[in-house]
Scaffold this active site. Structure first.
Site, PDB file in Angstrom:
ATOM      1  N   HIS A  61      10.405   0.086  -0.703  1.00  0.00           N
ATOM      2  CA  HIS A  61      11.131   1.103  -1.465  1.00  0.00           C
ATOM      3  C   HIS A  61      10.502   1.390  -2.818  1.00  0.00           C
ATOM      4  CE1 HIS A  61      13.037  -2.651  -3.024  1.00  0.00           C
ATOM      5  NE2 HIS A  61      13.005  -1.979  -4.163  1.00  0.00           N
TER       6      HIS A  61
ATOM      7  N   HIS B  53       6.218   2.653  -8.212  1.00  0.00           N
ATOM      8  CA  HIS B  53       5.413   1.789  -7.358  1.00  0.00           C
ATOM      9  C   HIS B  53       6.232   1.283  -6.173  1.00  0.00           C
ATOM     10  CE1 HIS B  53       7.380  -0.989 -10.276  1.00  0.00           C
ATOM     11  NE2 HIS B  53       7.574  -1.719  -9.168  1.00  0.00           N
TER      12      HIS B  53
END
EC number: 3.1.4.-
Length: 326
Positions: A129, A261
């Site tokens: 995620h 990220h």
């Protein structure tokens, strides 16, 4: 009483032929077809978004030495906003190879263990995620109001489905420097992700929660342990929730693309300095799958406790909305 439905002789011959076909070499073709099956819908994974609770207190020995960063407060529902990514088989293989190379490259003396996010303890693939919020929490009275407010604002934001790519590999510490993460950094500038973060931060701040990519305020976080402060937060949040955001101010949106990220692994200790500097940088040609990977983002998820709400991005103009400002 119904008769037993035995297989007829014709069906028996068909089964025999099927087994013969498999033994003749069709097994590989069947496996290839299985590999090409479409991925499970994201809502299926939401059913198993939380692991079984094995202790009523914070016990790092049960979680690989990890310590709870946000103290548990009775009656508070831990909440997280994020975008999910389900790597393909080839992408997972590249990620596993990357983690393995990193593990082998660590100094041999007292080599710390790198823990993968790619699979569960039983070896099942896990989704990864991109975070759109810090770990936050709401009392029972507010959690549904928060999700409703977020859904309404995302719907009115005009943000459409989009794609993002990866640019580099890096090591990132959490706010408290208690864990380090091996991450894939998202491309340098992503306007749509910035917009999603801007909307998410706007709503969590309406509910007196800390935004992502901002320094935490310990004094404000400690207020969650006080019932009186919960009551005042409740009143303030209901006021915010009652004010429908029909317009969003984009003028103060910041570009924080450097912070987006996907974490693929973690370790408790900071990487050694030499190793740290030598293993971060652009994605090399050794990981071609990652160079060409694109994450399709069509929804965000709000996880409150063990309940996950999918909030789709708008793919068309919603009926009843004004067009061209009229």
């Amino acid at each position: 009483m119904a008769l037993v439905d035995y297989i007829s002789s014709d069906e028996d011959e068909t089964l025999d032929k099927s087994f013969a076909d498999v033994s003749a070499g069709n097994l590989k073709r069947k496996r290839d077809l299985t590999d090409e099956l479409p991925p499970l819908p994201s809502k299926f994974h939401d059913l198993y978004a939380s692991t079984t609770r094995v202790s009523t207190r914070d016990d790092p020995s049960l979680h690989g030495g990890r310590k709870r960063v946000t103290p548990h407060v009775e009656g508070n529902w831990p909440t997280h906003l994020y975008v999910e990514w389900y790597p393909s088989t080839s992408e997972s293989e590249s990620l596993s190879k990357l983690i393995s190379i990193m593990q082998q490259g660590l100094p041999s003396s007292d080599k710390p263990k790198i823990h993968s996010f790619l699979t569960s303890d039983l070896g099942a693939p896990l989704p990864l995620h991109i975070s759109l919020s810090r770990p936050i929490g709401f009392p029972t009275e507010l959690k549904d109001d928060f999700v409703t407010s977020l859904e309404r604002t995302i719907k009115s934001s005009g943000i459409r489905p989009f794609e993002v790519a990866f640019s580099s590999i890096d090591w990132v510490a959490n706010f408290e420097n208690t864990r380090w993460f091996l991450v894939l950094k998202v491309e340098t500038f992503c306007d749509s992700l910035n917009k999603l973060l801007h909307v998410s931060n706007m709503i969590v701040q309406d509910y007196k929660q800390p935004p992502l990519y901002a320094m935490p305020n310990p004094a404000k976080n400690n207020q969650t342990s006080s019932k009186n402060n919960q009551a005042s937060r409740k009143a303030a949040s209901r006021t915010a929730a009652s004010n429908a955001r029909t317009k969003i101010d984009w003028s103060n949106m910041q570009d924080v693309s450097h912070g987006f990220h996907v974490s693929i692994a973690w370790m408790l200790d900071a990487p050694p300095e030499d190793f740290f500097s030598s293993t971060k940088g652009p994605i090399t040609t050794n990981f071609k799958d990652l160079n060409h990977t694109r994450i399709k983002i069509g929804e965000i998820k709000a996880k409150v406790g063990n309940i996950v709400t999918n909030i789709p991005l708008q793919t068309k103009i919603v009926e009843g909305e004004r067009l061209f400002g009229f």
